[in-house]
Enzyme design. Sequence first.
Site, mmCIF file in Angstrom:
data_model
loop_
_atom_site.group_PDB
_atom_site.id
_atom_site.type_symbol
_atom_site.label_atom_id
_atom_site.label_comp_id
_atom_site.label_asym_id
_atom_site.label_seq_id
_atom_site.Cartn_x
_atom_site.Cartn_y
_atom_site.Cartn_z
ATOM 1 N N HIS A 122 9.982 74.268 76.535
ATOM 2 C CA HIS A 122 9.899 74.937 77.756
ATOM 3 C C HIS A 122 8.909 74.467 78.906
ATOM 4 C CE1 HIS A 122 10.063 78.586 80.415
ATOM 5 N NE2 HIS A 122 10.680 77.585 81.174
ATOM 6 N N HIS A 133 8.453 77.632 64.560
ATOM 7 C CA HIS A 133 9.671 77.171 65.208
ATOM 8 C C HIS A 133 10.174 77.756 66.675
ATOM 9 C CE1 HIS A 133 14.271 76.310 65.474
ATOM 10 N NE2 HIS A 133 14.052 77.412 66.125
ATOM 11 N N GLU A 134 9.512 79.127 66.467
ATOM 12 C CA GLU A 134 9.772 79.864 67.970
ATOM 13 C C GLU A 134 8.834 79.248 69.043
ATOM 14 O OE1 GLU A 134 12.458 81.364 68.588
ATOM 15 O OE2 GLU A 134 13.037 81.546 66.422
#
Length: 230
Positions: free
Chosen positions: A104, A96-97
């Site tokens: 980004h 998820h991170e």
Amino acid sequence: MNLYWIIFLVFMVLSLVVSKVLNARIEKYSKIRLSSGLTGKQVAEKMLRDNGIYDVKVTSVQGRLTDHYNPQDKTVNLSEGVYGSNSIAAAAVAAHECGHAVQHATAYQWLTMRSNMVPMVQFGSKWSQWILLAGMILLGISSFLGKWVLLVGCALFALTTLFSLITLPVEYNASARAVAWLDETGITAGQETEMAKDALKWAARTYLIAAISSLATLLYYLYLALGSRR
């Protein structure tokens, strides 16, 4: 009972319930070993590489559920219970991170929009509550003045609400990327993928409750301001 306190108590209870379920899910899936045997660190590094990202570092940070992606220094920061763990929960959180890192790198519009809002939100969150409080006090003295002070406070508080709403697609998209990648690469298989999806689903719901709570609070203050005409 005052409408504000009803809103506050309802969403406080909802937040506690969602948080309790989330913690229970994380605790449960933290005890189930991933069949691929990869640790959270290894999952994160592989997902970054698979997406052509080589300038993001995976680090370990203290605390529980302190996992986050920092776009400023390009680091995926995993909590101690995720970084070295080879559990399903660790894989889900790590992926998820990394989903945020992929957002980004690909200039995902909702993440870009949220990042651009940060300075305004910081200003709004710092002053909105004080201005709203002043407006409520002034309503008892001058309806006209109190209304306009409240509206200024609402405008500032609306920045926080908008930020919370924009956070929703950012979080849900990062989870969707994580689950899809875990499944496609075979890092999770069958029921493992469903468990990872379930953990991330409850994590996303904490943001959903926060956003709805913020919106309800904003509508309450707008009701006070617009209903103060005499």
